[in-house]
Motif scaffolding. Sequence first.
Motif, PDB file in Angstrom:
ATOM      1  N   ASP A 149     108.828  85.733  18.367  1.00  0.00           N
ATOM      2  CA  ASP A 149     107.826  86.501  19.114  1.00  0.00           C
ATOM      3  C   ASP A 149     107.075  87.454  18.193  1.00  0.00           C
ATOM      4  OD1 ASP A 149     108.386  85.278  21.480  1.00  0.00           O
ATOM      5  OD2 ASP A 149     109.719  86.836  22.231  1.00  0.00           O
ATOM      6  N   VAL A 150     107.815  88.075  17.268  1.00  0.00           N
ATOM      7  CA  VAL A 150     107.186  89.010  16.328  1.00  0.00           C
ATOM      8  C   VAL A 150     106.144  88.280  15.480  1.00  0.00           C
ATOM      9  CG1 VAL A 150     107.590  90.468  14.306  1.00  0.00           C
ATOM     10  CG2 VAL A 150     109.150  90.588  16.259  1.00  0.00           C
ATOM     11  N   LYS A 151     106.485  87.094  15.033  1.00  0.00           N
ATOM     12  CA  LYS A 151     105.532  86.315  14.226  1.00  0.00           C
ATOM     13  C   LYS A 151     104.281  85.962  15.033  1.00  0.00           C
ATOM     14  CE  LYS A 151     109.049  84.332  11.166  1.00  0.00           C
ATOM     15  NZ  LYS A 151     109.760  83.089  10.754  1.00  0.00           N
ATOM     16  N   ARG A 152     104.449  85.636  16.302  1.00  0.00           N
ATOM     17  CA  ARG A 152     103.303  85.327  17.163  1.00  0.00           C
ATOM     18  C   ARG A 152     102.423  86.562  17.347  1.00  0.00           C
ATOM     19  NH1 ARG A 152     105.737  83.112  22.520  1.00  0.00           N
ATOM     20  NH2 ARG A 152     103.527  83.139  23.126  1.00  0.00           N
ATOM     21  N   ILE A 153     103.054  87.727  17.483  1.00  0.00           N
ATOM     22  CA  ILE A 153     102.294  88.974  17.654  1.00  0.00           C
ATOM     23  C   ILE A 153     101.512  89.301  16.389  1.00  0.00           C
ATOM     24  CG2 ILE A 153     102.533  91.471  17.968  1.00  0.00           C
ATOM     25  CD1 ILE A 153     104.978  90.806  19.786  1.00  0.00           C
ATOM     26  N   ILE A 154     102.163  89.150  15.233  1.00  0.00           N
ATOM     27  CA  ILE A 154     101.494  89.437  13.962  1.00  0.00           C
ATOM     28  C   ILE A 154     100.275  88.543  13.778  1.00  0.00           C
ATOM     29  CG2 ILE A 154     101.771  89.327  11.450  1.00  0.00           C
ATOM     30  CD1 ILE A 154     104.638  90.265  11.802  1.00  0.00           C
ATOM     31  N   ALA A 155     100.357  87.305  14.250  1.00  0.00           N
ATOM     32  CA  ALA A 155      99.239  86.377  14.121  1.00  0.00           C
ATOM     33  C   ALA A 155      98.013  86.821  14.917  1.00  0.00           C
ATOM     34  CB  ALA A 155      99.669  84.984  14.568  1.00  0.00           C
ATOM     35  N   LYS A 156      98.194  87.709  15.883  1.00  0.00           N
ATOM     36  CA  LYS A 156      97.080  88.198  16.710  1.00  0.00           C
ATOM     37  C   LYS A 156      96.377  89.404  16.076  1.00  0.00           C
ATOM     38  CE  LYS A 156      97.957  85.366  20.171  1.00  0.00           C
ATOM     39  NZ  LYS A 156      96.998  84.323  20.608  1.00  0.00           N
ATOM     40  N   MET A 157      96.882  89.878  14.933  1.00  0.00           N
ATOM     41  CA  MET A 157      96.333  91.074  14.297  1.00  0.00           C
ATOM     42  C   MET A 157      95.530  90.714  13.050  1.00  0.00           C
ATOM     43  SD  MET A 157      99.352  93.889  14.639  1.00  0.00           S
ATOM     44  CE  MET A 157     100.677  92.790  14.226  1.00  0.00           C
ATOM     45  N   PRO A 158      94.700  91.640  12.582  1.00  0.00           N
ATOM     46  CA  PRO A 158      93.963  91.389  11.336  1.00  0.00           C
ATOM     47  C   PRO A 158      94.929  91.216  10.164  1.00  0.00           C
ATOM     48  CG  PRO A 158      93.040  93.269  12.511  1.00  0.00           C
ATOM     49  CD  PRO A 158      94.323  92.935  13.194  1.00  0.00           C
ATOM     50  N   SER A 159      94.599  90.336   9.261  1.00  0.00           N
ATOM     51  CA  SER A 159      95.466  90.129   8.095  1.00  0.00           C
ATOM     52  C   SER A 159      95.413  91.326   7.151  1.00  0.00           C
ATOM     53  CB  SER A 159      95.050  88.854   7.353  1.00  0.00           C
ATOM     54  OG  SER A 159      93.680  88.931   6.967  1.00  0.00           O
ATOM     55  N   LYS A 160      94.288  92.034   7.143  1.00  0.00           N
ATOM     56  CA  LYS A 160      94.159  93.216   6.307  1.00  0.00           C
ATOM     57  C   LYS A 160      94.574  94.434   7.122  1.00  0.00           C
ATOM     58  CE  LYS A 160      90.987  95.711   3.257  1.00  0.00           C
ATOM     59  NZ  LYS A 160      89.592  95.810   2.758  1.00  0.00           N
ATOM     60  N   ARG A 161      95.760  94.918   6.821  1.00  0.00           N
ATOM     61  CA  ARG A 161      96.316  96.059   7.559  1.00  0.00           C
ATOM     62  C   ARG A 161      97.408  96.687   6.696  1.00  0.00           C
ATOM     63  NH1 ARG A 161      98.739  91.455   9.523  1.00  0.00           N
ATOM     64  NH2 ARG A 161     100.972  91.452   9.044  1.00  0.00           N
ATOM     65  N   GLN A 162      97.897  97.829   7.148  1.00  0.00           N
ATOM     66  CA  GLN A 162      99.020  98.499   6.496  1.00  0.00           C
ATOM     67  C   GLN A 162     100.272  98.199   7.323  1.00  0.00           C
ATOM     68  OE1 GLN A 162      98.510 102.712   6.155  1.00  0.00           O
ATOM     69  NE2 GLN A 162     100.299 103.036   4.865  1.00  0.00           N
ATOM     70  N   THR A 163     101.342  97.762   6.664  1.00  0.00           N
ATOM     71  CA  THR A 163     102.561  97.377   7.372  1.00  0.00           C
ATOM     72  C   THR A 163     103.742  98.209   6.880  1.00  0.00           C
ATOM     73  OG1 THR A 163     101.731  95.113   7.584  1.00  0.00           O
ATOM     74  CG2 THR A 163     104.076  95.468   7.986  1.00  0.00           C
ATOM     75  N   LEU A 164     104.480  98.769   7.838  1.00  0.00           N
ATOM     76  CA  LEU A 164     105.675  99.566   7.544  1.00  0.00           C
ATOM     77  C   LEU A 164     106.863  98.835   8.155  1.00  0.00           C
ATOM     78  CD1 LEU A 164     104.193 103.055   8.555  1.00  0.00           C
ATOM     79  CD2 LEU A 164     103.872 101.780   6.423  1.00  0.00           C
ATOM     80  N   PHE A 165     107.849  98.543   7.349  1.00  0.00           N
ATOM     81  CA  PHE A 165     108.960  97.683   7.753  1.00  0.00           C
ATOM     82  C   PHE A 165     110.268  98.444   7.578  1.00  0.00           C
ATOM     83  CE2 PHE A 165     111.953  94.274   7.666  1.00  0.00           C
ATOM     84  CZ  PHE A 165     111.359  93.168   8.260  1.00  0.00           C
ATOM     85  N   PHE A 166     111.041  98.586   8.664  1.00  0.00           N
ATOM     86  CA  PHE A 166     112.309  99.315   8.597  1.00  0.00           C
ATOM     87  C   PHE A 166     113.443  98.434   9.103  1.00  0.00           C
ATOM     88  CE2 PHE A 166     109.100 102.595   8.753  1.00  0.00           C
ATOM     89  CZ  PHE A 166     109.563 103.539   7.856  1.00  0.00           C
ATOM     90  N   SER A 167     114.534  98.397   8.346  1.00  0.00           N
ATOM     91  CA  SER A 167     115.697  97.606   8.737  1.00  0.00           C
ATOM     92  C   SER A 167     116.938  98.209   8.101  1.00  0.00           C
ATOM     93  CB  SER A 167     115.528  96.152   8.297  1.00  0.00           C
ATOM     94  OG  SER A 167     116.612  95.366   8.724  1.00  0.00           O
ATOM     95  N   ALA A 168     118.043  98.218   8.852  1.00  0.00           N
ATOM     96  CA  ALA A 168     119.286  98.768   8.306  1.00  0.00           C
ATOM     97  C   ALA A 168     119.961  97.775   7.370  1.00  0.00           C
ATOM     98  CB  ALA A 168     120.235  99.158   9.434  1.00  0.00           C
ATOM     99  N   THR A 169     119.790  96.469   7.639  1.00  0.00           N
ATOM    100  CA  THR A 169     120.353  95.426   6.780  1.00  0.00           C
ATOM    101  C   THR A 169     119.247  94.449   6.401  1.00  0.00           C
ATOM    102  OG1 THR A 169     120.974  94.085   8.703  1.00  0.00           O
ATOM    103  CG2 THR A 169     122.621  95.625   7.857  1.00  0.00           C
ATOM    104  N   MET A 170     119.502  93.641   5.391  1.00  0.00           N
ATOM    105  CA  MET A 170     118.492  92.699   4.903  1.00  0.00           C
ATOM    106  C   MET A 170     119.050  91.275   4.851  1.00  0.00           C
ATOM    107  SD  MET A 170     115.671  94.338   4.345  1.00  0.00           S
ATOM    108  CE  MET A 170     115.231  96.085   4.416  1.00  0.00           C
ATOM    109  N   PRO A 171     119.270  90.636   6.011  1.00  0.00           N
ATOM    110  CA  PRO A 171     119.705  89.233   5.998  1.00  0.00           C
ATOM    111  C   PRO A 171     118.604  88.333   5.453  1.00  0.00           C
ATOM    112  CG  PRO A 171     119.209  89.969   8.236  1.00  0.00           C
ATOM    113  CD  PRO A 171     119.151  91.181   7.370  1.00  0.00           C
TER     114      PRO A 171
END
Length: 439
Positions: A169-191
């Motif tokens: 679902d997250v990937k589908r949502i990202i596809a609806k946004m402009p490719s040129k943007r600022q992205t902030l990514f937070f995660s406690a683990t990195m699988p």
Amino acid sequence: MTFNDLNLSPAILKALSKENYTAPTPIQEQSIPAVLAGRDLLGCAQTGTGKTAAFSLPIIQLLSEQKTIPNTGRRIRSLILTPTRELAIQIADNIKAYSQYTDIRCSAIVGGVSQKVQERALNQGADIIIATPGRLIDLINQKRIDLQHVQILVLDEADRMLDMGFIHDVKRIIAKMPSKRQTLFFSATMPPEISKMIKSILVNPVKVEITPVSSTVDRIEQSIYLLENGKKQALLNDLLQDKTIASALVFTRTKRGADRVTRDLTKAGITAQAIHGNKSQNDRQHALRNFKNGATRVLVATDIAARGIDVDELSHVFNFNLPEIPETYVHRIGRTGRAGNSGIAISFCEVEELSNLKDIEKLIGKNIREIKEHPYPMRNKPVAKVAVATNAKPKASKPANARPAASQSTYAKPAAAKSDGSKAKPARKPKSEWFAKRS
């Protein structure tokens, strides 16, 4: 360092002062300047480190500095994706507090409540949307949300979204946004799946890593009870008779288990409410409000529903069931010991959970203190087997369908003649040979 040193606007500093924020946390110190500079950010931090302010404050400032285009209305310029409703509502409340002296508007888009209320909020306009993936996908499909003007995307608790099956679902949502943007990514683990996603959506990110997930906060006092099967509820009732435990968060593995524990606590005269995915959003919010204001002393929750529970004065966390994923233990006990306070984490363990306990202790790098003096000790605690070394070589095992060797025939060979010349007693013959003539 103070917030004044981070080049934040006077309006934001005024709001922080009103909310009694004194000094930035390490993740805020490192993240805010990078976000203000327009950089992508990769943050690896567990709960309770101040992530929300780390991305919210610079977003509010960046959007406030932009000039509005006349006759265009408010467009969604920032999207914050979270895995749970509670976390989305908590972030929205924090942003409203941080932006109270600015013109920024935000709105939470979550499932479990009426969509019409959220539609009205969207019609009035919002600069920042905080959303869970499911409800956001619904509104996108209904063409009620337009993400074409999003400038800043935040993915919070990305590992939890992976666990909950939201990544597609997250990937589908990202596809609806402009490719040129600022992205902030937070995660406690990195699988691996998260690492793969990072490479596809982040551009030359600034990496900020605070408090690795394998370490636990030193201020939290951890202990464990090894129990006879079926005695967890009795011990929990006994421990909560201690009135010095002002508030307690109890974690169970299942929703049904949360309801059962809540029922038994209520019968014991202990005020308790359950919060899990089968509860309506209104019921969950009501239980959370009662817990925060002290009307409810004990909140019983599953791991998913507990995301977003942020109570600074929470004194105790109980692990009614040990989690099967060791990192989950760290997230659970991180709910206490926040905002500079101390905390106590108490875990219950039955025989079948001993392997989970071993994995947890391996992750955190130390043994959890066992409390042995209690009325329900584990009686048949397994003892580690010690291999005994021998010089004899082990015999090769044979397949189950192997035929017996010649020397292991069903009928024994005739005995050899004795040394004195007399004949030995012949071996027993099969019936088919009973009447055969002896040569």
